[in-house]
Enzyme design. Structure first.
Site, PDB file in Angstrom:
ATOM      1  N   SER A 105      36.117  76.000  15.682  1.00 10.81           N
ATOM      2  CA  SER A 105      36.816  76.095  16.887  1.00 10.81           C
ATOM      3  C   SER A 105      36.496  74.593  17.472  1.00 10.81           C
ATOM      4  CB  SER A 105      36.292  77.052  17.876  1.00 10.81           C
ATOM      5  OG  SER A 105      36.747  76.963  18.968  1.00 10.81           O
ATOM      6  N   TYR A 139      28.921  81.524  21.876  1.00  6.91           N
ATOM      7  CA  TYR A 139      30.204  81.371  21.185  1.00  6.91           C
ATOM      8  C   TYR A 139      30.039  79.673  20.751  1.00  6.91           C
ATOM      9  CZ  TYR A 139      34.979  80.736  19.574  1.00  6.91           C
ATOM     10  OH  TYR A 139      36.384  80.597  18.687  1.00  6.91           O
TER      11      TYR A 139
HETATM   12  N1  LIG Z   1      42.116  82.767  18.943  1.00  5.78           N
HETATM   13  C1  LIG Z   1      41.996  81.254  19.196  1.00  5.78           C
HETATM   14  O1  LIG Z   1      42.437  81.169  20.367  1.00  5.78           O
HETATM   15  C2  LIG Z   1      40.668  80.641  18.309  1.00  5.78           C
HETATM   16  C3  LIG Z   1      40.588  79.266  18.907  1.00  5.78           C
HETATM   17  C4  LIG Z   1      39.638  78.605  17.983  1.00  5.78           C
HETATM   18  C5  LIG Z   1      39.090  79.289  17.008  1.00  5.78           C
HETATM   19  N2  LIG Z   1      39.340  80.682  16.748  1.00  5.78           N
HETATM   20  C6  LIG Z   1      38.507  80.979  15.461  1.00  5.78           C
HETATM   21  O2  LIG Z   1      39.487  81.830  14.632  1.00  5.78           O
HETATM   22  C7  LIG Z   1      38.882  82.744  13.804  1.00  5.78           C
HETATM   23  C8  LIG Z   1      39.855  83.897  13.827  1.00  5.78           C
HETATM   24  O3  LIG Z   1      40.007  84.052  15.274  1.00  5.78           O
HETATM   25  P1  LIG Z   1      41.005  85.213  15.828  1.00  5.78           P
HETATM   26  O4  LIG Z   1      41.641  84.784  17.365  1.00  5.78           O
HETATM   27  O5  LIG Z   1      41.981  85.701  15.060  1.00  5.78           O
HETATM   28  O6  LIG Z   1      40.248  86.545  16.358  1.00  5.78           O
HETATM   29  P2  LIG Z   1      40.320  88.072  16.298  1.00  5.78           P
HETATM   30  O7  LIG Z   1      41.699  88.367  16.399  1.00  5.78           O
HETATM   31  O8  LIG Z   1      39.485  88.518  17.316  1.00  5.78           O
HETATM   32  O9  LIG Z   1      40.099  88.498  14.896  1.00  5.78           O
HETATM   33  C9  LIG Z   1      38.555  88.584  14.632  1.00  5.78           C
HETATM   34  C10 LIG Z   1      38.436  89.124  13.155  1.00  5.78           C
HETATM   35  O10 LIG Z   1      37.023  89.252  12.820  1.00  5.78           O
HETATM   36  C11 LIG Z   1      36.661  90.608  12.454  1.00  5.78           C
HETATM   37  N3  LIG Z   1      35.316  90.831  12.738  1.00  5.78           N
HETATM   38  C12 LIG Z   1      34.785  90.825  14.241  1.00  5.78           C
HETATM   39  N4  LIG Z   1      33.681  91.198  13.998  1.00  5.78           N
HETATM   40  C13 LIG Z   1      33.343  91.614  12.936  1.00  5.78           C
HETATM   41  C14 LIG Z   1      32.222  92.158  12.010  1.00  5.78           C
HETATM   42  N5  LIG Z   1      31.089  92.584  12.849  1.00  5.78           N
HETATM   43  N6  LIG Z   1      32.164  92.556  10.873  1.00  5.78           N
HETATM   44  C15 LIG Z   1      33.358  91.883  10.102  1.00  5.78           C
HETATM   45  N7  LIG Z   1      34.469  91.518  10.643  1.00  5.78           N
HETATM   46  C16 LIG Z   1      34.474  91.220  12.081  1.00  5.78           C
HETATM   47  C17 LIG Z   1      37.839  91.470  12.961  1.00  5.78           C
HETATM   48  O11 LIG Z   1      37.875  92.554  12.389  1.00  5.78           O
HETATM   49  P3  LIG Z   1      37.422  93.868  12.644  1.00  5.78           P
HETATM   50  O12 LIG Z   1      37.387  93.929  14.300  1.00  5.78           O
HETATM   51  O13 LIG Z   1      38.164  95.155  11.964  1.00  5.78           O
HETATM   52  O14 LIG Z   1      35.880  93.976  12.262  1.00  5.78           O
HETATM   53  C18 LIG Z   1      39.121  90.536  12.864  1.00  5.78           C
HETATM   54  O15 LIG Z   1      39.461  90.415  11.774  1.00  5.78           O
HETATM   55  C19 LIG Z   1      37.625  82.904  14.444  1.00  5.78           C
HETATM   56  O16 LIG Z   1      36.461  82.221  13.775  1.00  5.78           O
HETATM   57  C20 LIG Z   1      37.592  82.444  15.930  1.00  5.78           C
HETATM   58  O17 LIG Z   1      36.645  81.636  16.323  1.00  5.78           O
HETATM   59  C21 LIG Z   1      40.110  81.444  17.597  1.00  5.78           C
END
Ligand SMILES: NC(=O)c1ccc[n+]([C@@H]2O[C@H](COP(=O)([O-])OP(=O)(O)OC[C@H]3O[C@@H](n4cnc5c(N)ncnc54)[C@H](OP(=O)(O)O)[C@@H]3O)[C@@H](O)[C@H]2O)c1
Length: 262
Positions: free
Chosen positions: A132, A145
């Site tokens: 991120s 985070y």
């Molecule tokens: N969205 C943003 O604005 C943003 C910005 C910068 C970086 N990112 C990064 O992009 C990546 C994806 O983010 P996102 O926005 O798609 O997040 P998200 O929608 O919250 O999805 C998170 C994913 O991680 C899984 N997860 C969470 N806890 C877990 C656990 N204990 N064991 C296994 N899986 C787990 C969740 O599935 P389950 O709940 O089914 O386990 C889900 O598939 C992350 O690394 C995040 O830091 C996101």
């Protein structure tokens, strides 16, 4: 390394970015295995894509080994799973701290450690870590985070040096705010003043491009955010003045919306 025909393990596949990534990797010809905790969501995602799915809780210290064993032939890892881990450190229990660091950083480290030997033996592979812009610049109410994403950034760059001659590439993909889906969009919070979001599709394209061109670091984010983060890397105290000024009610809204995910 070209994705086509390769066995790929994608974590966090049921999330906002993960779902788009799963489709993008399949379109690029990957033989995909997707993982997350929610088995029903995984099955619904995987079946139409012809992907394999394995439910796993990455906060469980035993999970990376079981996953790596089930995916022994994987040539590409996309470590994308994360918890938002927002809010004040002082509001966290010890177990919540442990979970945030284990899911966001520890599980990626262990999966890399366990899968890289097979990649080297097979003649090459790729480790892609979704970080991120919070891995470059600190923001208020996000110490955990931010710690996990700073850690992931250092880990990925150092590992890339160590695996340089082995045929295993390492990439770090650091999105800015992602709109439409994912952990930020779900909160319904407004973007900070002057900020713009990128789409999950742009992030997914960046991941595939990073793998295929063996890029060290790719930052899918608007130019202004990239410049602000570059400034924060060089002059953290100076940049912090503006970040505190920026931190309005949006920040509090995000923390409350994400509290249940700790
Ligand atoms: N969205 C943003 O604005 C943003 C910005 C910068 C970086 N990112 C990064 O992009 C990546 C994806 O983010 P996102 O926005 O798609 O997040 P998200 O929608 O919250 O999805 C998170 C994913 O991680 C899984 N997860 C969470 N806890 C877990 C656990 N204990 N064991 C296994 N899986 C787990 C969740 O599935 P389950 O709940 O089914 O386990 C889900 O598939 C992350 O690394 C995040 O830091 C996101």
């Amino acid at each position: 390394m070209k994705v086509i025909g390769q066995s790929v393990l994608l974590t966090g596949a049921t999330g906002g970015i993960g779902r788009v990534l799963a489709r993008r990797l399949t379109a690029a010809g990957a033989e995909l295995t997707v993982t997350a905790r929610d088995a029903e969501a995984l099955r619904a995602l995987a079946e139409p894509l012809g992907a394999r799915w394995i439910a796993a809780d990455l906060s469980d210290p035993a999970a990376p080994a079981a996953l790596a064993e089930a995916c022994a032939g994987a040539r590409i890892l996309v470590a994308n799973a994360a918890l938002p881990a927002s809010g004040d450190l002082l509001d966290y229990t010890a177990a919540q701290v442990e979970r945030a660091l284990t899911v966001n950083l520890g599980s990626a480290v262990h999966l890399a450690r366990l899968l890289a030997p097979g990649m080297i033996a097979a003649g090459g592979g790729h480790l892609a870590f979704v970080g991120s812009m919070s891995g470059k610049a600190a923001t208020p109410r996000s110490s955990l985070y931010t710690a996990s994403k700073f850690g992931l950034r250092g880990f990925a760059h150092a590992l890339r040096l160590d695996l340089g001659e082995s045929g295993v590439g390492v990439s770090l993909i650091q999105p800015g705010f992602v709109g439409e889906a994912g952990m930020f969009a779900r909160t319904g919070a407004p973007l900070p003043r002057g900020a713009r979001a990128v789409s999950p599709e742009r992030v997914a394209d960046a991941v595939v491009r990073a793998i295929e061109r063996n890029r060290a670091e790719v930052n899918p984010a608007p130019v202004r955010l990239r410049l602000n983060c570059a400034l924060a890397v060089q002059f953290p105290a100076f940049a912090a003045r503006f970040r505190h000024a920026d931190a309005g009610d949006g920040g509090r809204l995000i923390v409350e919306a994400q509290r249940a995910l700790r």
